[in-house]
Design a protein around this motif. Structure first.
Motif, PDB file in Angstrom:
ATOM      1  N   PHE A 207       0.827  -1.210   0.000  1.00 15.96           N
ATOM      2  CA  PHE A 207       0.000   0.000   0.000  1.00 15.96           C
ATOM      3  C   PHE A 207       0.861   1.260   0.000  1.00 15.96           C
ATOM      4  O   PHE A 207       1.940   1.286   0.578  1.00 15.96           O
ATOM      5  CB  PHE A 207      -0.908   0.025   1.238  1.00 15.96           C
ATOM      6  CG  PHE A 207      -1.941  -1.054   1.259  1.00 15.96           C
ATOM      7  CD1 PHE A 207      -3.118  -0.916   0.555  1.00 15.96           C
ATOM      8  CD2 PHE A 207      -1.734  -2.213   1.987  1.00 15.96           C
ATOM      9  CE1 PHE A 207      -4.081  -1.905   0.576  1.00 15.96           C
ATOM     10  CE2 PHE A 207      -2.689  -3.211   2.013  1.00 15.96           C
ATOM     11  CZ  PHE A 207      -3.867  -3.062   1.308  1.00 15.96           C
ATOM     12  N   THR A 208       0.347   2.309  -0.616  1.00 12.47           N
ATOM     13  CA  THR A 208       1.021   3.607  -0.571  1.00 12.47           C
ATOM     14  C   THR A 208       0.631   4.304   0.732  1.00 12.47           C
ATOM     15  O   THR A 208      -0.396   3.964   1.335  1.00 12.47           O
ATOM     16  CB  THR A 208       0.598   4.485  -1.764  1.00 12.47           C
ATOM     17  OG1 THR A 208      -0.790   4.796  -1.634  1.00 12.47           O
ATOM     18  CG2 THR A 208       0.868   3.806  -3.090  1.00 12.47           C
ATOM     19  N   PRO A 209       1.407   5.290   1.172  1.00 12.79           N
ATOM     20  CA  PRO A 209       1.032   6.024   2.387  1.00 12.79           C
ATOM     21  C   PRO A 209      -0.346   6.676   2.284  1.00 12.79           C
ATOM     22  O   PRO A 209      -1.082   6.752   3.270  1.00 12.79           O
ATOM     23  CB  PRO A 209       2.128   7.075   2.523  1.00 12.79           C
ATOM     24  CG  PRO A 209       3.305   6.462   1.850  1.00 12.79           C
ATOM     25  CD  PRO A 209       2.746   5.667   0.711  1.00 12.79           C
ATOM     26  N   LEU A 210      -0.702   7.137   1.091  1.00 16.71           N
ATOM     27  CA  LEU A 210      -2.011   7.756   0.909  1.00 16.71           C
ATOM     28  C   LEU A 210      -3.134   6.736   1.094  1.00 16.71           C
ATOM     29  O   LEU A 210      -4.164   7.027   1.702  1.00 16.71           O
ATOM     30  CB  LEU A 210      -2.102   8.399  -0.478  1.00 16.71           C
ATOM     31  CG  LEU A 210      -3.321   9.260  -0.738  1.00 16.71           C
ATOM     32  CD1 LEU A 210      -3.381  10.412   0.253  1.00 16.71           C
ATOM     33  CD2 LEU A 210      -3.294   9.799  -2.148  1.00 16.71           C
ATOM     34  N   GLU A 211      -2.936   5.516   0.594  1.00 20.34           N
ATOM     35  CA  GLU A 211      -3.942   4.467   0.762  1.00 20.34           C
ATOM     36  C   GLU A 211      -4.066   4.057   2.227  1.00 20.34           C
ATOM     37  O   GLU A 211      -5.165   3.811   2.717  1.00 20.34           O
ATOM     38  CB  GLU A 211      -3.582   3.243  -0.078  1.00 20.34           C
ATOM     39  CG  GLU A 211      -3.734   3.437  -1.556  1.00 20.34           C
ATOM     40  CD  GLU A 211      -3.193   2.273  -2.357  1.00 20.34           C
ATOM     41  OE1 GLU A 211      -3.736   2.040  -3.451  1.00 20.34           O
ATOM     42  OE2 GLU A 211      -2.244   1.604  -1.915  1.00 20.34           O
ATOM     43  N   LEU A 212      -2.953   3.992   2.941  1.00 19.60           N
ATOM     44  CA  LEU A 212      -2.985   3.603   4.351  1.00 19.60           C
ATOM     45  C   LEU A 212      -3.678   4.649   5.214  1.00 19.60           C
ATOM     46  O   LEU A 212      -4.258   4.324   6.246  1.00 19.60           O
ATOM     47  CB  LEU A 212      -1.570   3.359   4.868  1.00 19.60           C
ATOM     48  CG  LEU A 212      -0.872   2.136   4.301  1.00 19.60           C
ATOM     49  CD1 LEU A 212       0.572   2.097   4.771  1.00 19.60           C
ATOM     50  CD2 LEU A 212      -1.602   0.865   4.689  1.00 19.60           C
TER      51      LEU A 212
END
Length: 73
Positions: free
Chosen positions: A16-21
């Motif tokens: 996951f990307t930080p934005l998704e997390l």
């Protein structure tokens, strides 16, 4: 300048990307992901639940993924 000690990310969040997390998901979906009832999730993890508006309760995806497995004993 001192560096703060950072823990490595768990393997479960590796893709996951930080934005998704940081994305907020409904508490019902978070409870489903952790195999518990919604009310049980709200009772056991009130510190993770964020109220948005009058009735909507959300949890970040990171918090929902990194919770320990439910105690089935």
């Amino acid at each position: 300048m001192t560096k703060k000690h950072q823990l490595p990310l768990p393997a479960s969040v590796a893709g996951f990307t930080p934005l998704e997390l940081a994305q907020k998901i409904p508490v019902m979906k978070a409870a489903e992901m952790n195999s518990v009832h919604v009310e049980t999730f709200k009772k056991r993890f009130p510190h993770l639940c964020r109220k948005v508006g009058d009735r909507r309760i959300f949890v970040t995806l990171y918090d929902a993924i990194t919770l320990p497995p439910p105690d089935t004993s």
